[in-house]
Design a protein around this motif. Structure first.
Motif, PDB file in Angstrom:
ATOM      1  N   ASN A 122       0.818  -1.204   0.000  1.00 38.64           N
ATOM      2  CA  ASN A 122       0.000   0.000   0.000  1.00 38.64           C
ATOM      3  C   ASN A 122       0.853   1.254   0.000  1.00 38.64           C
ATOM      4  OD1 ASN A 122      -2.349  -1.499   0.055  1.00 38.64           O
ATOM      5  ND2 ASN A 122      -2.440  -1.557   2.306  1.00 38.64           N
ATOM      6  N   VAL A 123       1.961   1.220   0.730  1.00 36.11           N
ATOM      7  CA  VAL A 123       2.860   2.363   0.796  1.00 36.11           C
ATOM      8  C   VAL A 123       3.469   2.637  -0.570  1.00 36.11           C
ATOM      9  CG1 VAL A 123       5.062   3.143   1.704  1.00 36.11           C
ATOM     10  CG2 VAL A 123       3.370   2.166   3.234  1.00 36.11           C
ATOM     11  N   GLN A 124       3.936   1.603  -1.247  1.00 32.98           N
ATOM     12  CA  GLN A 124       4.609   1.788  -2.512  1.00 32.98           C
ATOM     13  C   GLN A 124       3.656   2.305  -3.581  1.00 32.98           C
ATOM     14  OE1 GLN A 124       6.852  -1.605  -3.687  1.00 32.98           O
ATOM     15  NE2 GLN A 124       8.295  -1.454  -2.007  1.00 32.98           N
ATOM     16  N   ALA A 125       2.355   2.046  -3.406  1.00 33.30           N
ATOM     17  CA  ALA A 125       1.383   2.535  -4.382  1.00 33.30           C
ATOM     18  C   ALA A 125       1.294   4.052  -4.368  1.00 33.30           C
ATOM     19  CB  ALA A 125       0.015   1.917  -4.098  1.00 33.30           C
ATOM     20  N   VAL A 126       1.720   4.684  -3.293  1.00 34.29           N
ATOM     21  CA  VAL A 126       1.658   6.135  -3.181  1.00 34.29           C
ATOM     22  C   VAL A 126       2.708   6.792  -4.082  1.00 34.29           C
ATOM     23  CG1 VAL A 126       1.861   8.079  -1.590  1.00 34.29           C
ATOM     24  CG2 VAL A 126       0.781   5.951  -0.836  1.00 34.29           C
ATOM     25  N   VAL A 127       3.847   6.171  -4.241  1.00 35.25           N
ATOM     26  CA  VAL A 127       4.969   6.722  -4.995  1.00 35.25           C
ATOM     27  C   VAL A 127       5.031   6.053  -6.369  1.00 35.25           C
ATOM     28  CG1 VAL A 127       7.462   7.084  -5.008  1.00 35.25           C
ATOM     29  CG2 VAL A 127       6.213   7.093  -2.842  1.00 35.25           C
ATOM     30  N   LYS A 128       5.281   6.853  -7.396  1.00 35.53           N
ATOM     31  CA  LYS A 128       5.379   6.309  -8.751  1.00 35.53           C
ATOM     32  C   LYS A 128       6.593   5.404  -8.881  1.00 35.53           C
ATOM     33  CE  LYS A 128       3.094  10.257 -10.953  1.00 35.53           C
ATOM     34  NZ  LYS A 128       3.243  11.347 -11.949  1.00 35.53           N
ATOM     35  N   GLU A 129       6.448   4.391  -9.705  1.00 33.43           N
ATOM     36  CA  GLU A 129       7.517   3.404  -9.890  1.00 33.43           C
ATOM     37  C   GLU A 129       8.797   4.039 -10.419  1.00 33.43           C
ATOM     38  OE1 GLU A 129       9.258  -0.402  -9.890  1.00 33.43           O
ATOM     39  OE2 GLU A 129       7.309   0.219  -9.092  1.00 33.43           O
ATOM     40  N   ASN A 130       8.646   5.006 -11.323  1.00 32.35           N
ATOM     41  CA  ASN A 130       9.843   5.616 -11.922  1.00 32.35           C
ATOM     42  C   ASN A 130      10.548   6.594 -10.994  1.00 32.35           C
ATOM     43  OD1 ASN A 130       7.987   7.677 -11.949  1.00 32.35           O
ATOM     44  ND2 ASN A 130       8.046   8.036 -14.146  1.00 32.35           N
ATOM     45  N   SER A 131      10.003   6.795  -9.804  1.00 32.43           N
ATOM     46  CA  SER A 131      10.646   7.666  -8.818  1.00 32.43           C
ATOM     47  C   SER A 131      11.366   6.872  -7.729  1.00 32.43           C
ATOM     48  CB  SER A 131       9.612   8.598  -8.165  1.00 32.43           C
ATOM     49  OG  SER A 131       9.003   9.438  -9.129  1.00 32.43           O
ATOM     50  N   PRO A 154       9.504   5.613   1.606  1.00 30.12           N
ATOM     51  CA  PRO A 154       8.529   5.148   0.606  1.00 30.12           C
ATOM     52  C   PRO A 154       9.083   5.089  -0.817  1.00 30.12           C
ATOM     53  CG  PRO A 154       7.504   6.714   2.089  1.00 30.12           C
ATOM     54  CD  PRO A 154       8.972   6.751   2.389  1.00 30.12           C
ATOM     55  N   PHE A 155      10.219   5.719  -1.075  1.00 30.79           N
ATOM     56  CA  PHE A 155      10.815   5.714  -2.405  1.00 30.79           C
ATOM     57  C   PHE A 155      11.759   4.524  -2.614  1.00 30.79           C
ATOM     58  CE2 PHE A 155       9.265   9.934  -1.952  1.00 30.79           C
ATOM     59  CZ  PHE A 155       9.020  10.413  -3.224  1.00 30.79           C
ATOM     60  N   ILE A 156      11.845   3.637  -1.621  1.00 32.78           N
ATOM     61  CA  ILE A 156      12.699   2.457  -1.713  1.00 32.78           C
ATOM     62  C   ILE A 156      11.846   1.251  -2.109  1.00 32.78           C
ATOM     63  CG2 ILE A 156      14.352   1.004  -0.516  1.00 32.78           C
ATOM     64  CD1 ILE A 156      15.275   3.873  -0.774  1.00 32.78           C
ATOM     65  N   LYS A 157      12.262   0.539  -3.137  1.00 31.57           N
ATOM     66  CA  LYS A 157      11.556  -0.661  -3.569  1.00 31.57           C
ATOM     67  C   LYS A 157      11.809  -1.809  -2.595  1.00 31.57           C
ATOM     68  CE  LYS A 157      12.035   0.425  -8.517  1.00 31.57           C
ATOM     69  NZ  LYS A 157      12.583  -0.045  -9.813  1.00 31.57           N
ATOM     70  N   ASN A 158      10.841  -2.752  -2.557  1.00 30.78           N
ATOM     71  CA  ASN A 158      11.007  -3.967  -1.745  1.00 30.78           C
ATOM     72  C   ASN A 158      11.516  -3.643  -0.346  1.00 30.78           C
ATOM     73  OD1 ASN A 158      10.305  -5.532  -4.038  1.00 30.78           O
ATOM     74  ND2 ASN A 158      12.430  -5.515  -4.736  1.00 30.78           N
ATOM     75  N   GLN A 159      10.715  -2.902   0.382  1.00 28.74           N
ATOM     76  CA  GLN A 159      11.161  -2.377   1.675  1.00 28.74           C
ATOM     77  C   GLN A 159      11.500  -3.468   2.683  1.00 28.74           C
ATOM     78  OE1 GLN A 159       8.052   0.304   2.786  1.00 28.74           O
ATOM     79  NE2 GLN A 159       8.470   1.732   1.123  1.00 28.74           N
ATOM     80  N   SER A 160      10.862  -4.626   2.562  1.00 33.70           N
ATOM     81  CA  SER A 160      11.184  -5.717   3.480  1.00 33.70           C
ATOM     82  C   SER A 160      12.619  -6.197   3.292  1.00 33.70           C
ATOM     83  CB  SER A 160      10.215  -6.886   3.258  1.00 33.70           C
ATOM     84  OG  SER A 160      10.268  -7.334   1.910  1.00 33.70           O
ATOM     85  N   ARG A 161      13.138  -6.086   2.061  1.00 37.63           N
ATOM     86  CA  ARG A 161      14.529  -6.456   1.785  1.00 37.63           C
ATOM     87  C   ARG A 161      15.478  -5.291   2.029  1.00 37.63           C
ATOM     88  NH1 ARG A 161      14.658  -8.145  -4.186  1.00 37.63           N
ATOM     89  NH2 ARG A 161      16.883  -8.053  -3.704  1.00 37.63           N
TER      90      ARG A 161
END
Length: 376
Positions: free
Chosen positions: A6-15, A214-221
């Motif tokens: 849900n958090v990652q949906a807030v930030v665009k993928e290209n950012s 929130p701008f970091i992908k795969n936050q669990s990793r």
């Protein structure tokens, strides 16, 4: 795991950036101008045993980082900005966000101001401050205006490029005197605490993760990269502390303003006598990520608190503040004032406010679980 999605949906993928960039963002935000002058401050407490305090503080920050991750996990947008508004409401949360903005701005300003002072003392004592301030402000504006990915990129190079310079410390081992570290563990708790308090300022900067996570992908990793970044910073400061303490006596160290540069001065090559000049100029790659991360975090906080304000205008205003402060307020009084503000704000934030928010987040989880149990 659902919360992360849900958090990652807030930030665009290209950012967003890959998880391993968290290592460079955290380490790049911590290692700035402090590397060049922290040894004299920390030795005032535990003396030659101050390295123990450096190690203890560095390891304790992993606990603080764990608290940060827990706080962001239970925020609606995955950052401290939304946690403030979710917990304290729009108005009080907005004021707390403004306090965070001020904390980030002043910290970035201190780094810029200190580097200008360094250039004037060691290299160009006849060049006015406004010329250096203009250069740093233009570079910072260009990087921050490019977005978070550009800031992450400059953080990567800000860690990689100066790493070769830090290897020069191996040259100083020829002049080491291990007896300067003796006797070991002969100070009281109070002396270790004084050195630990002075050491904590060296690690400021990673608190910005509360904004850009929130701008970091795969936050669990990504969390493991954050811990590795903190451990690497601790290792760097520990090595520099030990090398310095084996190079200078404690009496000599107390009268030095820039111990690291004083050591670097003895390094000379057949084709280059003033190696410290190269060291200082290259250090621009180190302080730029710190300034840009602080600036970007401050702008992001303002943007989410006041959505109608354009980030470009906010960035321009902040850059102008940086320029005029460093150009006009050149007296040493203002530098000392900045240092006091940053030390006070950073210490309260890391070791007071974040643990408090962590406790609040735990209470919110308990209340939420009890409500779910009562409904079921």
């Amino acid at each position: 795991m659902d919360k992360v999605i849900n958090v990652q949906a807030v930030v665009k993928e290209n950012s967003m950036v890959s998880p391993y960039f968290l290592f460079f963002l955290i380490h790049g935000s911590q290692v700035g101008i402090s590397v060049l002058n922290f040894q004299s401050r920390i030795s005032k407490g535990a003396g030659q045993d101050a390295w123990v305090s450096v190690l203890a503080v560095g390891l304790s920050l992993n606990v603080i980082f764990f608290m940060m991750l827990h706080i962001m996990k239970y925020a609606s947008n995955g950052d401290i900005i939304s946690f403030h508004t979710d917990t304290f409401g729009k108005w009080i949360g907005g004021l707390l966000n403004l306090a965070m903005t001020f904390t980030f701005l002043v910290a970035g300003l201190l780094v810029s101001h200190s580097f200008i002072e360094l250039l004037q003392v060691w290299v160009f004592n006849g060049i006015p401050s406004w010329e250096f301030a203009l250069l740093i402000c233009l570079l910072s504006y260009y990087i921050v205006s490019g977005g978070f990915r550009i800031v992450a990129g400059i953080s990567f190079w800000g860690v990689v490029i100066p790493s070769f310079l830090l290897l020069s410390s191996l040259y100083l081992f020829h002049y080491r005197e291990i007896s300067y570290l003796l006797p070991i563990f002969n100070h009281g708790i109070k002396e270790y605490f004084i050195s630990a308090k002075a050491s904590s300022t060296m690690f400021f900067g990673f608190e910005t993760v509360l904004v850009y996570f929130p701008f970091i992908k795969n936050q669990s990793r990504a969390s493991k990269w954050g811990h590795l970044g903190l451990l690497f910073t601790t290792l760097v400061y520990l090595v520099i502390t030990l090398v310095t303490f084996m190079f200078f006596t404690q009496g000599k160290l107390k009268i030095l303003t820039w111990p690291t540069l004083t050591m670097i001065k003895i390094i000379a090559f057949p084709f280059l006598e003033r190696f410290e000049f190269i060291f200082i100029f290259t250090w621009l790659f180190v302080i730029l990520p710190v300034i840009c991360i602080y600036l970007w975090s401050a702008i992001r906080t303002v943007k989410l608190t006041f959505p109608k304000l354009k980030p470009t205008y906010v960035l321009f205003f902040f850059i102008c503040c940086y320029f005029f402060y460093s150009s006009i307020l050149e007296d040493i009084y203002y530098t000392k004032l900045l240092i006091k503000i940053v030390r006070y704000n950073g210490f309260i934030l890391l070791f007071g406010y974040i643990p408090l928010l962590f406790i609040i987040s735990l209470i919110k989880v308990v209340i939420k679980n009890r409500k779910q149990q009562s409904i079921s």
